[in-house]
Design a protein around this motif. Structure first.
Motif, short mmCIF file in Angstrom:
data_model
loop_
_atom_site.label_atom_id
_atom_site.label_comp_id
_atom_site.label_asym_id
_atom_site.label_seq_id
_atom_site.Cartn_x
_atom_site.Cartn_y
_atom_site.Cartn_z
N PHE A 111 81.68 36.00 -37.28
CA PHE A 111 81.85 36.35 -35.86
C PHE A 111 83.27 36.11 -35.39
O PHE A 111 83.68 36.61 -34.35
N GLY A 112 84.05 35.31 -36.14
CA GLY A 112 85.42 35.02 -35.75
C GLY A 112 85.53 34.10 -34.56
O GLY A 112 86.52 34.16 -33.81
N PRO A 127 87.67 29.61 -29.03
CA PRO A 127 87.55 30.93 -28.41
C PRO A 127 86.18 31.11 -27.75
O PRO A 127 85.18 30.57 -28.20
N ILE A 128 86.14 31.90 -26.69
CA ILE A 128 84.88 32.25 -26.04
C ILE A 128 84.62 33.75 -26.19
O ILE A 128 83.78 34.31 -25.51
N LYS A 129 85.33 34.36 -27.12
CA LYS A 129 85.18 35.77 -27.43
C LYS A 129 85.15 35.92 -28.95
O LYS A 129 85.91 35.26 -29.65
N SER A 130 84.27 36.77 -29.45
CA SER A 130 84.17 36.94 -30.90
C SER A 130 85.38 37.68 -31.46
O SER A 130 86.05 38.43 -30.75
N GLY A 131 85.67 37.46 -32.74
CA GLY A 131 86.73 38.18 -33.44
C GLY A 131 88.11 37.61 -33.29
O GLY A 131 89.05 38.11 -33.91
N VAL A 132 88.27 36.54 -32.52
CA VAL A 132 89.60 36.01 -32.24
C VAL A 132 90.23 35.37 -33.48
O VAL A 132 91.44 35.44 -33.69
N LEU A 133 89.42 34.76 -34.35
CA LEU A 133 89.95 33.92 -35.42
C LEU A 133 90.00 34.59 -36.79
O LEU A 133 90.34 33.94 -37.78
N VAL A 134 89.67 35.87 -36.88
CA VAL A 134 89.72 36.60 -38.15
C VAL A 134 90.39 37.96 -37.92
O VAL A 134 90.56 38.38 -36.78
N PHE A 136 89.23 40.88 -39.21
CA PHE A 136 88.32 41.94 -39.58
C PHE A 136 87.24 42.10 -38.52
O PHE A 136 87.03 41.23 -37.67
N ALA A 137 86.55 43.22 -38.59
CA ALA A 137 85.39 43.48 -37.75
C ALA A 137 84.28 44.01 -38.65
O ALA A 137 84.53 44.84 -39.54
N LEU A 138 83.07 43.50 -38.45
CA LEU A 138 81.94 43.94 -39.26
C LEU A 138 81.61 45.40 -38.96
O LEU A 138 81.52 45.80 -37.79
N VAL A 139 81.45 46.19 -39.99
CA VAL A 139 81.16 47.61 -39.87
C VAL A 139 79.95 47.94 -40.73
O VAL A 139 79.87 47.52 -41.90
N ARG A 140 78.99 48.64 -40.17
CA ARG A 140 77.78 49.04 -40.87
C ARG A 140 77.06 47.84 -41.51
O ARG A 140 76.49 47.94 -42.59
N CYS A 141 77.15 46.70 -40.84
CA CYS A 141 76.38 45.54 -41.25
C CYS A 141 76.05 44.73 -39.99
O CYS A 141 76.66 44.93 -38.95
N THR A 142 75.06 43.87 -40.11
CA THR A 142 74.49 43.21 -38.94
C THR A 142 74.51 41.70 -39.09
O THR A 142 74.88 41.17 -40.14
N VAL A 143 74.08 41.03 -38.03
CA VAL A 143 73.91 39.57 -38.09
C VAL A 143 72.95 39.22 -39.22
O VAL A 143 73.14 38.23 -39.94
N ALA A 144 71.91 40.01 -39.38
CA ALA A 144 70.95 39.76 -40.46
C ALA A 144 71.63 39.79 -41.82
O ALA A 144 71.32 38.96 -42.70
N ASP A 145 72.57 40.71 -42.02
CA ASP A 145 73.29 40.78 -43.30
C ASP A 145 74.11 39.51 -43.54
O ASP A 145 74.20 39.02 -44.67
N ARG A 311 93.90 45.22 -37.96
CA ARG A 311 92.53 44.72 -38.01
C ARG A 311 91.74 45.61 -38.97
O ARG A 311 91.78 46.83 -38.88
N HIS A 312 91.01 44.99 -39.89
CA HIS A 312 90.35 45.73 -40.96
C HIS A 312 88.84 45.80 -40.76
O HIS A 312 88.23 44.91 -40.17
N ALA A 313 88.26 46.86 -41.29
CA ALA A 313 86.80 46.98 -41.32
C ALA A 313 86.26 46.20 -42.49
O ALA A 313 86.84 46.22 -43.60
N LEU A 314 85.15 45.50 -42.29
CA LEU A 314 84.53 44.71 -43.36
C LEU A 314 83.08 45.15 -43.49
O LEU A 314 82.27 44.99 -42.58
N GLU A 315 82.76 45.68 -44.67
CA GLU A 315 81.38 45.99 -45.04
C GLU A 315 80.93 44.98 -46.07
O GLU A 315 81.46 44.96 -47.18
N LEU A 316 79.97 44.15 -45.72
CA LEU A 316 79.61 43.03 -46.58
C LEU A 316 79.07 43.44 -47.93
O LEU A 316 79.25 42.75 -48.92
#
Length: 318
Positions: A111-112, A127-134, A136-145, A311-316
């Motif tokens: 979540f960053g 941070p109080i916002k996701s993605g601040v510390l990494v 990448f951004a999760l793409v085509r994957c979910t919290v469940a993944d 910022r990069h896309a990350l597919e787990l």
């Protein structure tokens, strides 16, 4: 003080936070539920006077006089603080409290933003916002993944109880390095420790344990995972990596680019001393190594160069 565990009939559960988005999922292995007061919790945090530019700070340390009951704001900030819990995580299959904590650490990384199961799990700022510390951004994957990935890692490392502890330590050091008011030498030390812990995570899996000096450890990991080797990590017998030279001076002589700690930026105080922004690249390298350790090292994100602010896309599972 930690939140008390709940004990559902089909698993073990604990509240965690702070995560500003609703999240409700359920599988045969786990579930995540948003707490009923989520909207109010988010409004409270976002409206806090100590929130600034997507970060929240603890504010002045409060001290109560036991005789009078008066509370005084001290002339220095508190360091450890808490935020509202926003979700509850339940793990099935006879999981433990330590595994709950590990899954939350992994959620933090992907979540960053820092998440915690403890009452006061934040240090100095968060941070109080996701993605601040990494980067990448999760793409085509979910919290469940993400949770499946964390549980699979736990299952694969059942014979090494220190492995998940090291992963959590890397994530924490990566996050601490990005405290907005860290001095350059502090950023460097946290990030170097994170890289060295990544090396330990990787090297212990080798059947024949190689003897790799500090000067060549990042390069060795890059070559193992077929990653581009940044200039600051390149090393040979005649010339150690520039990163290791900085590390030796800092750790063994308390000198950071020939100045006492805190008196120099990375590269020295000359104009454009570090045009490549080595510490930012070190952050990116830690992120890639963690993804390689936790998941599939063949994921395309792992192979991306670190000398960019992109910022990069990350597919787990890519």
């Amino acid at each position: 003080m930690e939140q008390p565990l709940s004990a559902p009939l089909n698993g073990i559960a604990i509240e965690f936070g702070y995560y500003p988005k609703p999240c409700d999922i359920a599988t045969g292995r786990f579930s995540v539920q948003t707490l009923p007061d989520h909207e109010n919790s988010v409004a409270t945090v976002v409206g806090d006077p100590n929130a600034f530019k997507d970060w929240i700070y603890p504010g002045a340390q409060q001290q109560r006089d036991f005789m009078s009951g008066n509370v005084r704001s001290m002339p220095y900030n508190a360091r450890v603080f808490g935020l509202p819990k926003t979700h509850v995580l339940t793990l099935h299959e006879g999981r433990s409290r330590e595994e709950l904590d590990f899954v939350v650490w992994c959620l933090s990384f992907f979540f960053g933003m820092r998440l915690t199961t403890t009452e006061a799990g934040f240090l100095d700022a968060t941070p109080i916002k996701s993605g601040v510390l990494v980067d990448f951004a999760l793409v085509r994957c979910t919290v469940a993944d993400v949770i499946e990935l964390a549980l699979d890692y736990l299952d694969s490392e059942g014979g090494d109880p220190r492995a998940p502890k090291r992963v959590a330590a890397v994530i924490h050091a990566l996050f601490l390095a990005q405290y907005p008011h860290s001095l350059p030498f502090e950023q460097f030390q946290y990030l170097y420790m994170a890289l060295d812990a990544c090396f330990k995570l990787v090297v212990v899996k080798e059947a024949q344990k190689p003897s790799v000096p500090h000067a060549g450890r990042v390069q060795w990991m890059c070559e193992k995972f077929d990653m581009p080797v940044p200039d600051w990590a390149k090393s040979d017998k005649a010339t150690p990596s520039s990163l290791s030279v900085v590390r030796n001076d800092t750790v063994h002589e308390a000198l950071f680019f020939d100045g006492p700690l805190g008196f120099s930026i990375y590269g020295g105080n000359q104009p454009a001393a570090d045009p490549g922004n080595t510490t930012l690249q070190m952050q990116a390298m830690v992120c890639r190594l963690l993804v390689a350790v936790l998941g599939n090292p063949g994921i395309s994100y792992v192979k991306t160069p670190v000398d960019t602010r992109q910022r990069h896309a990350l597919e787990l599972r890519g």
